[in-house]
Write an enzyme that holds these catalytic residues in place. Structure first.
Site, short mmCIF file in Angstrom:
data_model
loop_
_atom_site.label_atom_id
_atom_site.label_comp_id
_atom_site.label_asym_id
_atom_site.label_seq_id
_atom_site.Cartn_x
_atom_site.Cartn_y
_atom_site.Cartn_z
N LYS A 151 -6.67 15.91 -1.23
CA LYS A 151 -7.89 15.12 -1.06
C LYS A 151 -9.10 15.82 -1.66
O LYS A 151 -9.98 15.16 -2.24
CB LYS A 151 -8.11 14.82 0.42
CG LYS A 151 -9.18 13.77 0.67
CD LYS A 151 -9.21 13.31 2.12
CE LYS A 151 -10.23 12.20 2.31
NZ LYS A 151 -10.25 11.69 3.70
N GLU B 104 5.34 1.28 2.49
CA GLU B 104 5.44 2.04 1.23
C GLU B 104 6.78 1.83 0.52
O GLU B 104 6.85 1.89 -0.70
CB GLU B 104 5.22 3.53 1.50
CG GLU B 104 3.78 3.90 1.86
CD GLU B 104 3.48 3.79 3.35
OE1 GLU B 104 2.35 4.12 3.76
OE2 GLU B 104 4.40 3.38 4.11
N MET C 58 29.46 -7.57 3.62
CA MET C 58 30.33 -6.60 2.96
C MET C 58 30.90 -5.60 3.95
O MET C 58 32.06 -5.19 3.84
CB MET C 58 29.57 -5.88 1.84
CG MET C 58 30.48 -5.09 0.90
SD MET C 58 31.64 -6.14 0.01
CE MET C 58 30.62 -6.74 -1.33
N PHE D 19 -2.76 17.30 9.95
CA PHE D 19 -2.45 15.90 10.25
C PHE D 19 -1.96 15.20 8.99
O PHE D 19 -2.59 15.26 7.94
CB PHE D 19 -3.71 15.20 10.80
CG PHE D 19 -3.52 13.74 11.06
CD1 PHE D 19 -2.67 13.30 12.06
CD2 PHE D 19 -4.19 12.79 10.29
CE1 PHE D 19 -2.48 11.95 12.30
CE2 PHE D 19 -4.03 11.43 10.52
CZ PHE D 19 -3.16 11.01 11.53
N GLN D 20 -0.83 14.52 9.11
CA GLN D 20 -0.18 13.79 8.01
C GLN D 20 0.11 14.68 6.80
O GLN D 20 0.01 14.25 5.65
CB GLN D 20 -1.01 12.56 7.61
CG GLN D 20 -0.99 11.46 8.66
CD GLN D 20 -1.53 10.13 8.17
OE1 GLN D 20 -2.36 10.08 7.27
NE2 GLN D 20 -1.07 9.05 8.77
#
Length: 585
Positions: free
Chosen positions: A160, A48, A479, A110-111
């Site tokens: 959902k 993502e 760096m 869940f999630q």
């Protein structure tokens, strides 16, 4: 319509042609609708974070809104880095995230995560849509907020059950805008007149420009160039503003700031009138605040009122869109009853020419090892005359690219400025290539940064995106190593990478082309080969291990306290040892 159908219809009505995403349970209804239509192409990324940076690259190279689609829970939390990156660099981004059904919100399902709470600090605005009949309106408003005013990211969190529910679709033309957000685009004319009067009296003026010029659109860049020509003021730019004024222009001083040119930083320090156009006085630009441009009157043009007087107090604040304000400034300058004489700034230009004569980007050439600066000089020469877009990762290579590439147009330079996100360059290059399929898109990378999102090579192969990844491989987090050497007594803690992959074999494992170059004499032929290949390429350019990026304003120092290449201590380099006590050469 179902909520999922409303999402696709709203995206189409807002001009979306591509979205970058990764599926999951909470967004399956939307993915089912994506499968059943051909108007919008979905680009499947491998993480993502890659979706967000790809959408950023797409947005920055086109001026359009980038769109990403993620699932709930870890899908949304993985989007936080690109959202914060887009917020700091003012990139218009719409992130659609799935959420667990409304009946389960707050139950640790869940999630599940509090997406709105998590993303509130890293977005311009966000919504949790609980009613399907609000969905179209919210998406239209999300696009308006993302791209108007100071651009930035927004999140629309869609449970959902809302995606399954049926409701009515509201076209963009019918939805009422949020009255509390009405950005001011026209600058106050009295303030603009005061700015012009101040500019007309200047003896040591300078234009200090930033990403706001690029974000305002191509017309703003044209107006800026016109104003520079009319006034004959010198001009410099932040990292984000490169290209808004051509690098080949006679008034160009180069980039300013921590690794900017000597002439740009000295001019900023000694100027008497500073015209800040679409920049925000970031700490990498100002250095030590109480020593920043101590004797200047400051004019600040910015569409974001919260940026004005935030870091530096200014004398003439102008809130408005850069393009509109510059248009007024050009008109008022032309209408001046008496134009300033050239002699007024003659001594100033003499000083600037003296500073320019000191080549602050100088480096010691070598016939035995590839100097990173030389590699980028050659890459730039081969990119000239082509339809080229450059993205970068973050680190030394990023600064060298800004120093040695000359950008003639805006929207050709995609880099992570404010957040400094390692891993940005490759997915951003994919977004640019999707938007410009026939262009030459090069990600200038470091051997450490490129490994942050290297999995997006799989996306490049799947969609036939022939991006070129040009790695300046010095075996270090360059760096980090430079700061450790110069500021931490050469204690090189965890900045050397021993388990480096074979980038050529890695490219081949993905189905891409791998090239390696170790000698300066081979460089031109290898770069030409990289450009001509019609597939994704990983170019492993082995460069000098301990080259440092100069000039450099050390932390806490002023612009006129720059560390220049010929002032760097050779002893520090010679005495550098790695974590195991081995001499570094």
């Amino acid at each position: 319509m179902t909520g999922a159908e409303i999402v696709l219809k709203a995206l189409k009505d807002n001009g979306v042609e591509h979205i970058f995403g990764y599926p999951g349970g909470a967004v399956l209804p939307i993915y089912d609708e994506i499968f059943q239509q051909d108007d919008i192409q979905h680009i499947l990324v491998r993480h993502e974070q890659g979706a967000g940076h790809a959408a950023e690259g797409y947005a920055r190279s086109t001026g359009k809104v980038g769109v990403m689609l993620v699932t709930s829970g870890p899908g949304a939390t993985n989007a936080v880095t690109p959202l914060q990156d887009a917020l700091m660099d003012s990139v218009p981004l719409v992130c659609l995230s799935g959420q667990v059904p409304t009946s389960l919100i707050g139950s640790d399902a869940f999630q599940e995560c509090d997406t709105v709470g998590i993303t509130r600090p890293c977005t311009k605005h966000n919504w949790l849509v609980k009613d399907v009949n609000d969905l179209a309106h919210v998406i239209h408003e999300a696009f308006r907020i993302a791209q108007s005013g100071r651009p930035g990211p927004v999140v629309v969190d869609i449970p959902k059950d809302v995606q399954f529910a049926t409701g009515f679709y509201e076209p963009p033309s019918e939805h009422l805008t949020q009255q509390s957000y009405q950005p001011k685009v026209q600058g106050n004319l009295n303030s603009i007149r005061a700015a012009i009067e101040l500019m007309a009296t200047a003896r040591r003026p300078i234009f200090y420009t930033g990403g706001g010029v690029v974000n305002s659109g191509p017309e703003a860049s044209k107006l800026l160039r016109e104003l520079v020509e009319l006034t004959n003021f010198p001009i410099t730019s932040t990292l984000m503003g490169l290209g808004c004024y051509p690098a080949s222009g006679s008034n160009w001083l180069g980039m300013l700031g921590m690794h900017g040119s000597y002439e740009a930083n000295m001019a900023m320090h000694d100027c008497d009138v500073m015209v800040c156009v679409g920049a925000r006085f970031d700490d990498r630009i100002t250095g030590r605040l109480n020593a920043f441009s101590p004797n200047s009157k400051k004019i600040h043009i910015d569409i974001d009122p919260s940026s004005i007087n935030k870091n530096v107090r200014v004398d003439v604040p102008i809130t408005g869109d850069v393009g509109h304000v510059l248009e007024d400034m050009v008109r008022l300058w032309r209408a001046l009853p008496k134009k300033p004489e050239k002699a007024q700034t003659q001594d100033w230009w003499t000083s600037i020419q003296r500073w320019r004569a000191r080549n602050s980007f100088a480096y010691a050439p070598s016939n035995d090892v590839i100097m990173p600066q030389y590699a980028l000089q050659r890459l730039y020469e081969f990119s000239k005359g082509r339809d080229t877009y450059i993205t970068t990762e973050v680190g030394q290579h990023q600064m060298w690219a800004a120093q040695f590439f000359g950008f003639e147009q805006p929207n050709r330079w995609m880099t992570s400025g404010g957040l400094g996100t390692m891993g940005y360059g490759l997915p951003a290059a994919l977004g640019v290539q999707v938007a410009h399929p026939d262009a030459l898109v090069i990600d200038i990378a470091g051997d450490a940064s490129i490994q942050m999102c290297i999995q997006e090579m799989s996306t490049a192969i799947q969609y036939g995106l022939p991006v070129k990844i040009f790695i300046l491989n010095n075996q270090y987090m360059g760096m980090v190593r430079q700061w450790q050497q110069l500021l931490h007594g050469n204690r090189l803690s965890n900045s050397y990478t021993e388990a480096m992959p074979d980038f050529v074999k890695l490219a081949e494992a993905y189905g891409a082309v791998g090239l390696r170059c170790e000698k300066p004499g081979e460089l031109d032929d290898k770069i030409q080969e990289m450009i001509e290949v019609k597939k994704p390429v990983i170019f492993d350019c082995r460069v000098a291990n301990l080259a440092n990026c100069f000039p450099m304003i050390p932390s806490g120092k002023a612009h006129n306290e720059m560390l220049l290449p010929d002032e760097a201590t050779d002893e520090a380099v010679a005495n550098a040892i790695d974590a195991k006590g081995r001499q570094l050469v």
